[in-house]
Write an enzyme that holds these catalytic residues in place. Structure first.
Site, short mmCIF file in Angstrom:
data_model
loop_
_atom_site.label_atom_id
_atom_site.label_comp_id
_atom_site.label_asym_id
_atom_site.label_seq_id
_atom_site.Cartn_x
_atom_site.Cartn_y
_atom_site.Cartn_z
N LYS A 147 -58.12 4.77 23.96
CA LYS A 147 -59.57 4.83 23.76
C LYS A 147 -60.25 5.63 24.87
O LYS A 147 -61.19 6.39 24.63
CB LYS A 147 -60.14 3.41 23.67
CG LYS A 147 -59.66 2.68 22.42
CD LYS A 147 -59.91 1.18 22.52
CE LYS A 147 -59.50 0.45 21.25
NZ LYS A 147 -59.47 -1.02 21.42
N GLY B 132 -61.93 -6.85 15.34
CA GLY B 132 -62.18 -7.81 14.27
C GLY B 132 -62.62 -7.12 12.99
O GLY B 132 -63.05 -5.96 12.99
N ASP C 295 -53.57 0.61 24.73
CA ASP C 295 -54.69 0.73 23.79
C ASP C 295 -55.96 1.17 24.54
O ASP C 295 -56.70 2.04 24.06
CB ASP C 295 -54.90 -0.62 23.10
CG ASP C 295 -56.05 -0.60 22.12
OD1 ASP C 295 -55.88 -0.03 21.02
OD2 ASP C 295 -57.13 -1.13 22.44
N1 HSE Z 1 -56.41 -4.51 19.62
C1 HSE Z 1 -57.67 -3.88 19.77
C2 HSE Z 1 -58.51 -4.72 20.71
C3 HSE Z 1 -58.36 -3.79 18.43
O1 HSE Z 1 -58.11 -5.85 21.01
O2 HSE Z 1 -59.53 -4.26 21.17
C4 HSE Z 1 -59.54 -2.88 18.43
O3 HSE Z 1 -59.20 -1.56 18.71
#
Ligand code: HSE
Length: 439
Positions: A205, A304, A201
């Protein structure tokens, strides 16, 4: 001229629910900011029964996303389904149908950036994605608009709230698994939490931020990725007590000292007094250095319901204003050039990185072990800054922590390969890079 702008939601999960709440709570404010009333006309989700703590006219709801996309009164489609399919097909259909799109879908943007943006351009539609990075923090527009004058020299991002929450809680004595369970309860974690803790993740990003900052496509496979699954509370304690450092999962995109760029995601030791070290729990922080502006930091809740919904609604307002002014689709959402090659970007292989390294060897407590490890590091020209062995046995195993002086990563890896073949090594060695901030 229409009297209102209609929005269609695809996906009514945590973030979608937050979006509907903002529309109900702040309807007047949204109309004032946009210059025209905004209305969520349809919502598509497969689960319409779950109690979301909000009352909606059931006529707005459907299980069929196509109905929302094909509604001729809807001008903006908001995709909050997540994942690659069916989100990708639905976004492309919406753009082709002449709808502007807002999405929070970082995985989709990271993997299919060219196709999504070129389709938006081809059909003269806008696509905005503030919520895809850093939850409610306006870092996407910050880079895209606010820092547009700058050559971006470095981005250091704590951009996964779940991983940061886990590391923070482990530093307070909570176990890894109970911290992860709480992040899931609070709705921070991905449906597949491996994406949070194994760095995927953060990588998605970082790809988005780096592509925006460079104006060229950075691809997922360009990024070296490591997660936090091997970090223990003991590492966090050593980092703090012995080295006055904190361990953070960072996404880093920066100009390499020898030319080219580095794009990497990994747990990183950073000085305890650095601003990023104060980013705790589910908060995200993105430290961006530009050649004119110097160092800036974007900070806020990175996951959130309401923080992420805040970013989604800001994108809706932005597009709705353009529609209202008759300017929508005339200016591309991002400036970037699809023709990029890896050679063009010169991504530096991680083996060429020069860093100090925190090494935790997991060895049998025997005479001469440290001397042997030191010898193997020495053979690769790696100089030792300090050695720590405390009597914190785990069975027969004892952790030995060595901090190196600056070394080239490929030499460190060679040395660790030799060490890890030794009979006294009980678990593979953990290596954590140390980040020095120029600014
Ligand atoms: N799973 C992601 C986090 C959610 O914990 O940042 C937001 O993109």
């Amino acid at each position: 001229m229409s009297q209102q702008i209609n929005v269609g939601l695809l996906g009514w999960g945590t973030v979608g629910t937050g979006v509907t709440k903002i529309f109900q709570q702040n309807a007047g404010l949204l109309a004032q900011r946009t210059g025209i009333p905004l209305f969520i006309k349809r919502i598509a989700d497969l689960d319409l029964k779950r109690d979301r703590g909000i009352t909606i006219d059931t006529g707005q709801l459907t299980t069929r996303a196509e109905e929302v996309i094909n509604d001729p009164d809807i001008q903006i489609i908001v995709e909050l389904i997540g994942g690659i399919e069916p989100a990708k097909t639905l976004i492309l259909k919406a753009l082709q149908a002449g709808k502007h799109v807002v999405t929070a879908n970082k995985a989709l943007l990271a993997e299919h950036w060219d196709e999504i943006h070129s389709t938006a351009r081809k059909f003269s539609q806008e696509i905005y994605f503030e919520a895809s990075v850093g939850g409610g923090i306006p870092v996407v527009q910050g880079l895209n608009e606010g820092l547009a004058a700058n050559r971006i020299q470095a981005i250091y991002g704590i951009i996964n709230g779940t991983a940061n929450y886990i590391l923070t809680e482990m530093g307070r004595g909570q176990s890894y698994s109970s911290a992860l369970a709480r992040a899931q309860e609070k709705g921070y974690a991905e449906a597949d939490p491996a994406l949070d803790v194994e760095g995927g993740d953060t990588m998605h990003k970082l790809v988005i931020l780096a592509s925006l900052a460079l104006g060229k496509r950075v691809e997922p496979q360009d990024v070296h990725v490591e997660g936090i699954t091997r970090i223990t509370d003991q590492d966090i304690l050593y980092a703090r007590e012995e080295f006055d450092q904190q361990i953070k999962l960072l996404g880093i995109a920066k100009q390499a000292p020898e030319g080219g760029i580095q794009v990497r995601v990994h747990p990183t030791l950073i000085p305890a007094e650095h601003l990023l070290a104060s980013v705790q729990g589910v908060y995200n922080g993105i430290y961006v250095v530009g050649d004119s502006v110097g160092a800036t930091m974007f900070y806020g809740k990175g996951a959130g319901e309401m923080p992420t919904a805040s970013a989604v609604v800001s994108d809706i307002i932005f597009i709705a204003r353009s529609i209202h002014m008759g300017a929508a689709g005339k200016v591309p959402s991002v400036y970037y050039h699809p023709q990029k090659s890896i050679d063009d970007l010169k991504i530096e292989p991680v083996g060429e990185l020069i860093s100090e390294y925190y090494l935790r060897f997991n060895v049998k407590d025997e005479v001469g072990v440290i001397a042997k490890i030191a010898g193997m590091l020495g053979e690769q020209g790696i100089s030792i800054a300090s050695v720590i062995q405390k009597a914190r046995h785990q069975g027969n195993m004892v952790p030995v922590v060595i901090m190196t002086y600056e070394a080239r990563e490929k030499n460190v890896r060679k040395a660790l390969e030799s060490v890890d073949r030794m009979p006294f090594v009980m678990q593979p060695t953990l290596m954590i890079r140390v980040e020095k901030f120029d600014e």
